[in-house]
Design a protein around this motif. Structure first.
Motif, mmCIF file in Angstrom:
data_model
loop_
_atom_site.group_PDB
_atom_site.id
_atom_site.type_symbol
_atom_site.label_atom_id
_atom_site.label_comp_id
_atom_site.label_asym_id
_atom_site.label_seq_id
_atom_site.Cartn_x
_atom_site.Cartn_y
_atom_site.Cartn_z
ATOM 1 N N ASN A 1 4.921 9.938 -4.144
ATOM 2 C CA ASN A 1 4.558 11.351 -4.102
ATOM 3 C C ASN A 1 5.500 12.087 -5.051
ATOM 4 O OD1 ASN A 1 4.073 14.011 -3.482
ATOM 5 N ND2 ASN A 1 3.604 13.508 -1.319
ATOM 6 N N ASP B 1 0.823 -1.194 0.000
ATOM 7 C CA ASP B 1 0.000 0.000 0.000
ATOM 8 C C ASP B 1 0.872 1.264 0.000
ATOM 9 O OD1 ASP B 1 -2.419 1.187 -0.061
ATOM 10 O OD2 ASP B 1 -2.710 1.178 2.118
ATOM 11 N N LYS C 1 3.123 5.960 2.467
ATOM 12 C CA LYS C 1 2.234 4.861 2.795
ATOM 13 C C LYS C 1 0.785 5.281 2.599
ATOM 14 C CE LYS C 1 2.343 1.083 5.904
ATOM 15 N NZ LYS C 1 2.447 0.545 7.198
ATOM 16 N N GLY C 2 -0.101 4.296 2.435
ATOM 17 C CA GLY C 2 -1.540 4.582 2.436
ATOM 18 C C GLY C 2 -2.088 5.003 1.092
ATOM 19 N N ALA C 3 -1.700 4.300 0.044
ATOM 20 C CA ALA C 3 -2.179 4.652 -1.289
ATOM 21 C C ALA C 3 -3.688 4.504 -1.388
ATOM 22 C CB ALA C 3 -1.512 3.739 -2.331
ATOM 23 N N GLN C 4 -4.194 3.498 -0.757
ATOM 24 C CA GLN C 4 -5.610 3.209 -0.916
ATOM 25 C C GLN C 4 -6.474 4.300 -0.307
ATOM 26 O OE1 GLN C 4 -6.310 -0.706 0.508
ATOM 27 N NE2 GLN C 4 -7.712 -1.147 -1.168
ATOM 28 N N SER C 5 -6.113 4.701 0.912
ATOM 29 C CA SER C 5 -6.943 5.681 1.599
ATOM 30 C C SER C 5 -6.890 7.024 0.902
ATOM 31 C CB SER C 5 -6.506 5.807 3.063
ATOM 32 O OG SER C 5 -5.129 6.115 3.089
ATOM 33 N N LYS C 6 -5.801 7.287 0.240
ATOM 34 C CA LYS C 6 -5.681 8.589 -0.418
ATOM 35 C C LYS C 6 -6.091 8.519 -1.887
ATOM 36 C CE LYS C 6 -2.275 10.369 2.679
ATOM 37 N NZ LYS C 6 -0.994 9.818 3.100
ATOM 38 N N GLY C 7 -6.498 7.360 -2.323
ATOM 39 C CA GLY C 7 -6.951 7.230 -3.693
ATOM 40 C C GLY C 7 -5.847 7.361 -4.712
ATOM 41 N N LYS C 8 -4.650 7.023 -4.320
ATOM 42 C CA LYS C 8 -3.533 7.116 -5.269
ATOM 43 C C LYS C 8 -3.223 5.734 -5.848
ATOM 44 C CE LYS C 8 -2.189 11.351 -3.986
ATOM 45 N NZ LYS C 8 -1.865 12.540 -4.652
ATOM 46 N N TYR D 1 2.610 4.585 -2.315
ATOM 47 C CA TYR D 1 2.492 5.356 -3.565
ATOM 48 C C TYR D 1 3.643 6.345 -3.662
ATOM 49 C CZ TYR D 1 0.647 9.369 -0.951
ATOM 50 O OH TYR D 1 0.479 10.420 -0.103
#
Lengths: 1090, 244
Positions: free
Chosen positions: A275, A271, A283-290, A273
């Motif tokens: 930047n 997870d 971290k946290g591609a899913q929650s940020k829609g990336k 992405y």
């Protein structure tokens, strides 16, 4: 990469740390063989253009036609990475359930496995099975997710969707591994608990502290799972020739983007992405829609490639891509009309699958030298035996395993997992080689000489003879050619196996501790040795390198390699262990996931070819690890296979390779037994018998089932009295059902009964037979058990009065002597030898009665099948014999006693009459014969006077099934008259274990049906268990009002017993009560309006 | 005056005629084909499924109905159904194609079963299966004779089969005890009849266990009985096929 020479492989075989033995496992049609093709192509054995289409390792014709692999085959490949050269022994295995035995043979020889999973279908039943197999054999798996191209082209997923899809598949695979792990931990836990408990009870300590944690927390399982960042997953499309691991992309991008490759490796899957502004990985591609990193950096590239090449066919863009990737594509490929050609041309250069897979294999899978101690112990300890219990010398061998050294001194240990047949033409010895110049010259010279000789011989008369011998020798050569050769599929675990070496061949049942006692210290296979069970000595004939469909001859094979051994067919049946040390234990038997359950009877089309079939079946038995061949008592040749497809292959093999004759396969003959029961209390609709008014039968007059001929009287209690045709003797017989326990007891003690019988026979001749004490005790015990089971008024003193057992004098039926005033020696006289009770007399013709009983029990009145669980009690036996006749006949009595079947069959009945004519003229033949016939008939009528039932052979059937297909399993079982006994869940898994009983008569095609209905998620195992009375009466017709309502007038719909009985009668050519035409009106043939 | 028009004419098709002569007259009844044998064997219990009509004819094909007087004088009753049943049970008929076929088929199976029971494969000492025997019988073009007993035909078949496949009568195991005096003399006579001698014991009396062809049993039996005047005993153990 060019073609690897044989010398190179031989050189590499000696470097044990650089060998990898691995097999490819997967569900059927997930692309194992295609992947293998790509790997083979990397070695230049086949063209990379053909890779994926040729299926090089599917060498059988039917494999190519059906498109599935049916056998495991091995090939040795050479791979170079980072200056290291590796030898890869690759074994391709079949994926179909029927051939899971082949998988077992492959897995045993390997250290690692490539598990292939279809990216679209995900985890399938067979995937679970192979993962379990790999787990059980303690070999390390790596994962290849194949057919990613289908996600793009067929499902048209976006790269983002594909990513989540791939994640899911990975989770599924890991879930399977996880459940295997938990079940193992739980098992160990249970064992520990049991031990703890037993120790607790011994101590008697009151306060027990129970530990609720299942032990899962303590055991580390993280290294079991598949994860791309661990480097044990490859994404591939074998058909298009590409594949990659995250590793490759991490390297690529670390240069491009200036991020450390170790960081990329960790973040490329998961997870994370990129930047772009901060140039940071977050971290946290899913929650940020990336877009996750994997999608952005990896999948998008591939997607755009497919888009350009396959979907849009954008030539310019393709060229741009090709140049940016620094590849060279031949213009021929560029112009090709099929975009797939271009695609594979590009991809196989850009991301060659062989590179990705082989580098992963070399990195992640262990070499033979790294074999774990745990696995060695498992291999060496057969069955439930613990490793510690093996003899000391054997335990020492563990070191040899672990060392895996190719030293001269190291003991040779080889395991043969299967035998496979090879056409003698394919053997390297017989292969045609290009001739060298000298050889050609030599041959020419020889030919010239022969020519000259022939000319010389022409003049002499001998030439005819000469030609004849020549022809003969040619003929023998041809015969030799046709012979099938067996090659053992094996692996060396320790030492060096040499051609011409003397070795021990140890069968699966060999026990090293026995042999060590029998053999002198330090002996070798070359010495002359006393024979030890399951051990043979032989010389290694020839060694082969397995190269797919070809074999290469070798002189020696060092440790850690997979090889073929020739000339072992005499010594090895299916699998064996070969060693130079007699202390070597046989390896644990292979874990077969599928046991053979599909039974058919095989017969030659032309009966005269029987010997060929027998030979062929013997060969087949050896060549196939899973097929079983049996010869039944009835003369049937039964072939047992794992499934329908396997059966087809076995039959093809028989037809074309082993027997070379036309054969036909059919349902095996199903045995039945006949018995009587106590009159049932309730009728077919569960109403009390007797209370019902019998309704007037409308059409069918319910007649007495058996019309008794004259001379037979039957009273209401079932006592049948019958007089011989000459009116000299009358016997009264009653049939009584035996309790079930007694029947079982009789069946279990056949050997004892036979011994007793033999004793009586000798006693009759005034001789004694010595029976040892143990058997006598057993007989005594048997008698006591019988007595305890035959309780009640009816059976008072019955055990003492037993006259004989039948059929064949040792069956599960009893003849009881209830004749008043007739004391005959009991069958138990061997027990009473010492006491020597008052001599009981044997009446004349005693034997005739017994023989009549034997004949009656051998074939019953229902369908001429043997009886079971019936007691015939002789209640009256009157003789009105004039003394001289008795005198005369008792002389030839013993000659006649048991021969009525001859006496009917014999052509020369007239000769007999002349004999009898000596004293008294009896137009009915000899008296003893008459008595036998009368007794037999009396038994039959007595049997028929009771409620008769058929007994069916039953299988117990154990089915493993997952929860979702449970309903369908039940449906199949009930359709086939099966009965579920119990159902329980296997601990730690979602599998249910169902125990059921199933009539043998219904088992034909059962396994196949259950597999089809449950899409392979349930697999049954059948074992013969017992005989069971079929509750329905074969002669039943509805008689009461309710029964009419329920079953209708004819009631011919659901009578299973009648169906079985008629089938048997029809097979035997007996009369079947059946109309030739059902409806008379419907056979009108002439036109109506004439 | 009666008018014969097609409307009151009943045409029977699919007829099997059963004839019987009684009281000097010929009577016929019209039945359905393939049904009479089923009736006689008891498989068919519905009389309507057998009889086309319960009229009794003098000639079925001409449609001549039997006179009442003739019927009552011949059968002693006027109940047509009762008369039909009598004719059905005792009359003669042309066996129809399918009846004959099924009968022959049944006999063929029966013969094959008998052969399979009596014979073994000499190589394996195990019996052949019935289906294999059936195939072998077809191969030698054996045809069933309906008027000969199946046992008799089975024995013929065995002889014929011996030329085409490896087949042998299952051997019979015999044991006989002969007085010493007769032993020597008889042994020579018995020798050609015995296949193999398994055990021989000659002290006070000659005791032999041997295998013979079942066909020779009668001869041996007779020989021993006549020559020893009842002093020799003969005992049959079992056929070999049962042992293995």
């Amino acid at each position: 990469m060019g073609h690897t020479s044989l010398e190179k492989i031989i050189a590499l075989q000696k470097k044990t740390p650089h060998i990898r033995n691995l097999c490819i496992l997967a569900h059927v049609d997930h692309g194992k063989t295609t992947l293998a093709d790509c790997l083979v192509a990397s070695n230049g054995i086949i063209s990379s253009r053909l890779a994926g289409k040729l299926r090089y390792l599917d060498s059988r014709e039917d494999e190519q036609i059906r498109g599935i692999t049916m056998k495991s085959s091995a090939i040795s490949l050479h791979y170079t990475t980072g200056g290291n050269e590796y030898l890869i022994n690759l074994i391709d295995s079949p994926g179909h359930v029927d051939f899971s035995s082949e998988v077992s043979t492959a897995v045993r020889l390997c250290d690692g496995a490539i598990v292939v999973v279809d990216a679209v279908e995900g985890v399938c039943p067979q995937t679970q099975v192979v993962l379990r197999q790999a787990w059980l054999e303690n070999i390390r798996p790596v994962l290849v997710i194949n057919k990613i191209d289908r996600l793009i082209v067929e499902l048209k997923l976006t790269s983002q969707e594909a990513y989540t899809h791939l994640q899911k598949i990975l989770e599924q695979v890991n879930a399977v591994t996880g459940s295997l792990f938990t079940s193992k931990v739980l098992e160990e836990r249970a064992e520990k608990d049991a031990e703890a408990q037993s120790s607790c009870t011994e101590n008697g300590s009151g306060d027990q502290v129970y530990d609720w944690s299942a032990g899962l927390e303590e055991t580390d399982d993280s290294d079991l799972y598949f994860s791309p960042d661990r480097g044990n997953v490859v994404f591939a499309s074998a058909i298009d020739g590409w594949g990659f691991s995250i590793h490759q992309f991490a390297e690529m991008y670390s240069q491009k983007m200036g991020i450390r490759s170790s960081v990329l490796l960790k973040t490329l899957w998961g997870d994370f992405y990129l930047n772009a502004k901060a140039k940071k990985i977050m971290k946290g591609a899913q929650s940020k829609g990336k877009k996750p990193l994997f999608v952005q950096l990896v999948l998008d590239n591939i997607w755009s490639m497919y888009d350009a090449v396959v979907t849009r066919r954008d030539k310019e863009k393709v060229e741009k891509m090709v140049t940016s990737l620094g590849l060279k594509v031949m213009s021929r490929d560029l112009r090709h009309s099929d975009p797939k050609v271009l695609l594979s041309a590009i991809c196989s250069q850009w991301l060659p699958v062989s590179q990705a897979v082989l580098s992963m294999v070399c990195e992640k899978l262990p070499s033979p030298a790294e074999i774990s101690a745990e696995r060695v112990e498992k291999l060496m300890s057969v069955g439930a035996r613990r490793f510690d219990s093996l003899p000391e010398q054997t335990q020492e061998l563990k070191k040899a395993f672990l060392d895996c050294s190719a030293d001269e001194t190291a003991p040779v240990i080889v395991f043969v997992s299967k035998m496979f047949a090879v056409d003698s033409k394919a053997l390297p010895q017989n292969k045609q080689r290009p001739l060298t110049q000298e050889e050609i010259a030599q041959r020419r010279e020889q030919a010239r000489q022969r020519h000259a000789e022939r000319q010389a011989a022409n003049q002499s008369a001998e030439n005819a003879l000469c030609a004849q011998t020549e022809a003969l020798s040619v003929k023998t050569a041809v015969e030799e050619d046709n012979k099938e050769h067996f090659v053992a599929f094996a692996r060396v675990y320790s030492g060096v196996l040499r051609k011409g070496q003397k070795v021990f061949v140890l069968g699966p049942k060999y026990d090293p501790s026995l042999a060590l006692r029998a053999l002198p210290e330090g002996c070798s296979a070359a010495d002359v040795l006393p024979s030890v069970p399951h051990m043979a000595c032989c010389t290694v004939d020839s060694l082969y390198l397995l190269m797919g469909r070809e074999l290469e001859e070798l002189d020696e094979v060092p440790t850690g390699n997979v090889l073929g051994i020739g000339g072992m067919e005499e010594f090895i049946l299916k699998s064996a262990t070969i060693s130079t040390s007699p202390s070597c234990p046989p390896f644990t038997p292979l874990n077969f996931e599928a046991t053979p359950i599909v039974r058919v009877a095989v017969e030659p089309k032309h009966p005269s070819e029987m010997p060929k079939l027998v030979r062929g079946m013997r060969l087949l038995n050896q060549a196939d690890p899973c097929a079983e061949v049996l010869i039944q008592e009835t003369g049937e040749h039964v072939l047992v296979t794992a499934g329908e497809v396997h059966l087809q292959r076995c039959l093809d093999d028989l037809r074309e390779r082993f027997a070379k004759i036309e054969i036909s396969a059919s349902k095996p003959i199903i045995p039945f037994r006949e018995t009587v029961i106590r009159p049932p209390k309730v009728d077919m609709v569960n109403e009390d018998m007797g209370k019902q008014q019998k309704v007037a039968v409308i059409h069918q007059v319910k007649e007495e089932q058996t019309k008794y001929p004259e001379g037979v009287q039957v009273d209401s209690t079932g006592l049948v009295t019958l007089t011989t045709p000459n009116k000299m003797a009358t016997v009264g017989v009653r049939a009584i059902p035996l309790p079930e326990e007694v029947t079982r007891l009789l069946e279990d003690n056949v050997e004892l009964i036979r011994t007793m019988e033999q004793f009586s026979l000798f006693a009759w001749e005034d001789k004694t037979l010595d029976i040892n004490q143990k058997i006598l005790e057993n007989i005594q015990e048997f008698k006591v058990k019988l007595e305890s089971n035959l309780q009640g008024r009816k059976w008072r003193g019955a055990v003492e009065r037993i006259w004989a057992f039948g059929p064949r004098r040792c069956g599960p039926n009893i003849l009881l002597n209830s004749v008043e005033g007739y004391r005959r020696p009991s069958v138990w006289q061997c027990l009473e030898r010492e006491k020597e009770t008052e001599k009981a007399e044997i009446r004349d013709f005693d034997n005739s009665i017994a023989s009549g009983f034997q004949l009656a029990t051998l074939s019953g009145p229902m369908c001429e099948e043997p009886l079971m669980g019936v007691c015939f009690s002789v209640e009256t036996w009157d003789m009105k014999l004039s003394a001289p006749l008795a005198q005369q006949d008792s002389i030839d009595e013993d000659s006649q006693t048991a021969e009525p079947n001859i006496d009917n069959q014999n052509e020369s009945s007239d000769t007999h009459e002349t004999n009898a004519a000596g004293s008294s003229v009896d137009c009915y033949g000899p008296f003893s014969g008459q008595l036998i016939a009368a007794m037999k008939e009396a038994c039959r009528y007595a049997f028929q006077a009771k409620p008769q039932r058929l007994m069916a052979a039953m299988y117990t059937c154990e089915i493993m099934a997952t929860a979702e297909v449970l309903g369908r399993v039940y449906a199949v079982l009930s359709k086939r008259e099966g009965r579920v006994l119990q159902e329980e869940m296997k601990e730690g898994t979602d599998m249910f274990i169902i125990k059921a009983v199933l009539p043998v008569a219904e088992s034909f095609g059962f396994a196949d049906e259950i597999r089809k209905r449950t899409s392979g998620l349930a697999s049954p195992q059948l074992v013969f268990s017992h005989w069971e009375v079929i509750s329905s009466d074969p002669f039943w017709v509805p008689t009461t009002e309710e029964e009419y309502l329920h079953f209708g007038e004819k009631a011919d719909s659901s009578n299973q017993a009648l169906k079985y009985m008629n089938a048997v009668r029809r097979r035997k050519g007996l009369y079947v009560e059946e109309k030739i035409v059902e409806h008379a009106e419907k056979q009108r043939t002439l036109s109506k309006n004439k | 005056m009666s008018i014969f028009t097609p409307t009151n004419q009943i045409r029977l098709t699919n007829v099997a005629v059963v004839r019987m002569k009684k009281g000097g007259k010929r009577f016929e009844i019209a039945c359905y084909k393939n049904k009479v044998m089923s009736w006689r064997s008891g498989a068919e219990k519905d009389l309507d499924e057998v009889l086309q009509t319960n009229t009794v004819f003098v000639n079925v094909s001409k449609g001549q109905v039997a006179k009442k007087d003739d019927l009552s004088s011949a059968f002693g009753t006027e109940d047509l159904t009762e008369i039909c049943k009598q004719i059905l049970a005792k009359g003669e008929l042309q066996v129809s194609d399918r009846e004959r076929q099924s009968q022959l088929e049944q006999m063929f199976r029966d013969i094959a079963t008998i052969v399979a029971e009596k014979c073994v494969n000499p190589e394996t000492k195990r019996p052949y299966t019935v289906s294999l025997i059936e195939r072998a019988m077809k191969d030698i073009h054996f045809s069933v004779k309906a008027n000969k007993s199946t046992k008799q035909q089975a024995l013929e078949v065995i002889k014929q089969l011996q030329q085409s496949i490896q087949i042998q009568r299952a051997h019979m195991r015999l044991r006989f005890v002969l007085p010493a005096r007769d032993g020597k003399r008889l042994k020579e006579k018995l020798r050609p009849l015995i296949k193999t001698v398994e055990n021989e014991d000659f002290d006070e009396q000659l005791e032999m266990v041997c295998l013979i062809d079942p066909g020779c049993f009668r001869d041996i039996d007779e020989l021993i009985r006549c020559e020893t005047k009842g002093k020799g005993t003969l005992e049959r153990f079992s056929t070999l096929s049962e042992d293995v």
